[in-house]
Design an enzyme around this catalytic site. Structure first.
Site, short mmCIF file in Angstrom:
data_model
loop_
_atom_site.label_atom_id
_atom_site.label_comp_id
_atom_site.label_asym_id
_atom_site.label_seq_id
_atom_site.Cartn_x
_atom_site.Cartn_y
_atom_site.Cartn_z
CG LEU A 1 -1.66 1.20 1.71
CD1 LEU A 1 -2.92 0.76 2.48
CD2 LEU A 1 -0.83 2.15 2.58
CG ASP B 1 0.78 8.00 -2.78
OD1 ASP B 1 1.74 7.55 -2.16
OD2 ASP B 1 0.88 8.62 -3.84
C1 FRU Z 1 3.83 9.09 -4.27
C2 FRU Z 1 3.68 8.52 -5.67
C3 FRU Z 1 2.79 9.37 -6.54
C4 FRU Z 1 2.29 8.39 -7.55
C5 FRU Z 1 2.13 7.13 -6.72
C6 FRU Z 1 2.39 5.86 -7.44
O1 FRU Z 1 4.15 8.13 -3.33
O2 FRU Z 1 4.94 8.34 -6.27
O3 FRU Z 1 3.42 10.50 -7.09
O4 FRU Z 1 1.10 8.78 -8.13
O5 FRU Z 1 3.02 7.26 -5.63
O6 FRU Z 1 2.07 4.77 -6.63
#
Ligand code: FRU
Length: 483
Positions: A41, A43
């Site tokens: 997991l 964001d």
């Molecule tokens: C931040 C990020 C975002 C991207 C996502 C991919 O942690 O790098 O910029 O959308 O995670 O999982």
């Protein structure tokens, strides 16, 4: 649903089933934090209260504990405490998101839930492409992809992602985390009247803009909202160098307070302030709920920060969300506290008043445990420092001379201990949430917060108090936290 979508979903569910028992056998599975059922997991995405129900989506790689072609996993709740794991919201099944349905946000419009996310695509040579995509849902459970609504505008590299959408005076706005072609991190504003046709208004602020010097090569996960009569821009910049107690994690998350001029698409703002002073905290996202509260979740992890050394990987899962936090702006400073609903978890309350803590490490009757909330109110002090030792795995220390708060933990990645610190002129209260493998410390009713993953042994439930060179007098309250 396309065949590809169905296939990816069933593969993900197979993974959940295959590792269910193993994942659940991990003592460090958290008791009141959100986690992936298997895999990785990162964001929080699409945080919204829709028709009374809180929805929190999350970046999910079901197939292993590394990063990859992300799905949107989905949790719902009536009270921010009890969550139901829903079916998969989005899978990376289309040409415009085949390497990941990356981060994004949710809004309500025309009675529907609408999601905006970044379609991440890599071509045969590994070159990145980015598409901002729209999704619609009538019920908040079943989602229909509507495809690409924003292509990469000129002036930016394909590191252009994480759309957060809101409405202001009848117009829709989208803020995007970006990198300019001269490799500076930027927050880019777009506008639309119909949510489909978007115009790019340019960057409202960023690294090497008038107000900031060098401030990172990429800005991720922007969020912009009004609190009081000010605008707050939350951002996760990449590429800041550590400066004393500041910016000690691999990547940071923090905010600027100021005013966004919607006419000129420029934001005037003050300095960057880190949201969290601990170890694992990144990519926060907020929403405003039906009670009018500005609520925030963040990923209790940081990209590339010893992710591959997290002990839970052995059990085929990694990372979790922080607790939700309610944000209140006092002057130019965000105060963060768990919403009052979290009090529902409290069981078996214990209170000790007029406790005198001095040189000798002390335990208090019935003040111990692994899934607990602890409140320590400082009533008097002539000591040099006051310390709480949590399960011999983490220590929270206030130094009255240096006026610093320190969170020290046993490192899960290296030998020995490591610490994070911040300056604070006075200690009034420590409110600590312990879960089986996490700690969140709210200092002085949310003036500062320290978040970290810790991995204590199952048998050690000891909480110890100590003061050096004098005595600290305090009231200690403790609850077990149980769903
Ligand atoms: C931040 C990020 C975002 C991207 C996502 C991919 O942690 O790098 O910029 O959308 O995670 O999982």
């Amino acid at each position: 649903m396309t065949d590809k979508d169905l296939q990816l979903r069933s593969q993900a569910y197979e993974e959940v089933e295959k590792y269910k028992e193993k994942v659940e056998s991990d003592y460090h599975r958290l008791k009141y934090h959100l986690m992936p059922p298997v895999g990785l997991l990162n964001d929080p995405n699409g945080f919204i209260q829709f028709k009374g129900i809180y929805h929190l989506f999350y970046q999910w790689n079901p197939f292993n504990t590394g990063h990859g072609a992300k799905f949107w996993g989905h949790y719902t709740s009536k009270d921010l405490v009890h969550w139901t794991h829903e079916e998969i919201a989005l899978s990376p099944s289309d040409w415009f998101d085949k390497n990941g349905c990356y981060s994004g946000s949710a809004i309500e419009a025309e009675g529907k839930m609408k999601l905006f996310y970044t379609g991440n695509v890599k071509d045969e040579e590994g070159n990145r492409e980015t598409y901002q995509c729209l999704v619609e849902s009538e019920d908040g459970i079943h989602f229909e992809k509507k495809g690409v609504v924003v292509n990469l505008p000129e002036g930016y590299t394909p590191h252009f992602r994480d759309p957060k959408v809101w409405q202001h005076e009848g117009v829709w706005y989208m803020i995007i985390g970006a990198q300019s072609t001269d490799l500076q991190g930027k927050a880019v504003l777009l506008s639309s009247t119909d949510l489909k046709d978007w115009s790019c208004l340019g960057d409202i602020t960023g690294s090497q803009s008038e107000q900031l010097g060098e401030f990172g090569y990429m800005w991720e996960c922007p969020d912009l909202f009004q609190l009081e009569d000010k605008d707050v821009l939350v951002i996760s910049p990449q590429g800041l160098e550590a400066e004393g107690m500041l910016y000690n994690n691999v990547f940071q998350s923090g905010y600027f307070v100021g005013k966004l001029n919607y006419e000129t698409a420029k934001m005037e703002h003050g300095e960057f302030t880190e949201l969290d002073r601990g170890f694992e905290f990144y990519a926060p996202q907020t929403t405003v709920d039906e009670k009018g509260r500005r609520l925030m979740f963040a990923w209790m992890g940081v990209p590339d920060q010893d992710e591959d050394k997290q002990p839970t990987i052995e059990y085929n899962w990694v990372h979790a969300m922080t607790l939700p936090r309610e944000l209140v702006l006092k002057g130019e400073k965000l105060y963060q506290n768990p919403p009052e609903e979290l009090k529902q978890l409290r069981k078996n309350g214990v209170i000790h008043t007029g406790v005198e803590i001095s040189e000798e490490s002390t335990s208090l009757a019935d003040v111990n445990g692994d899934v607990v909330e602890l409140i320590v109110e400082i009533k008097g002090n002539n000591a040099g420092s006051f310390e709480i030792n949590l399960r011999n795995e983490a220590r929270v220390v206030y130094n009255f001379h240096e006026q610093t708060v320190t969170l020290e933990r046993n490192s899960y990645a290296k030998q020995g201990t490591e610490k994070r610190q911040c300056q604070l002129s006075e200690l009034k209260e420590l409110r600590i949430f312990l879960d089986t493998s996490s700690i969140e410390v709210f200092v002085n009713e949310g003036e500062e917060v320290f978040t970290a993953r810790i991995f204590p042994s199952q048998n050690d439930k000891e909480l110890l108090f100590k003061a050096e060179n004098g005595t600290t007098i305090c009231t200690v309250k403790k609850w077990d936290l149980l769903k």
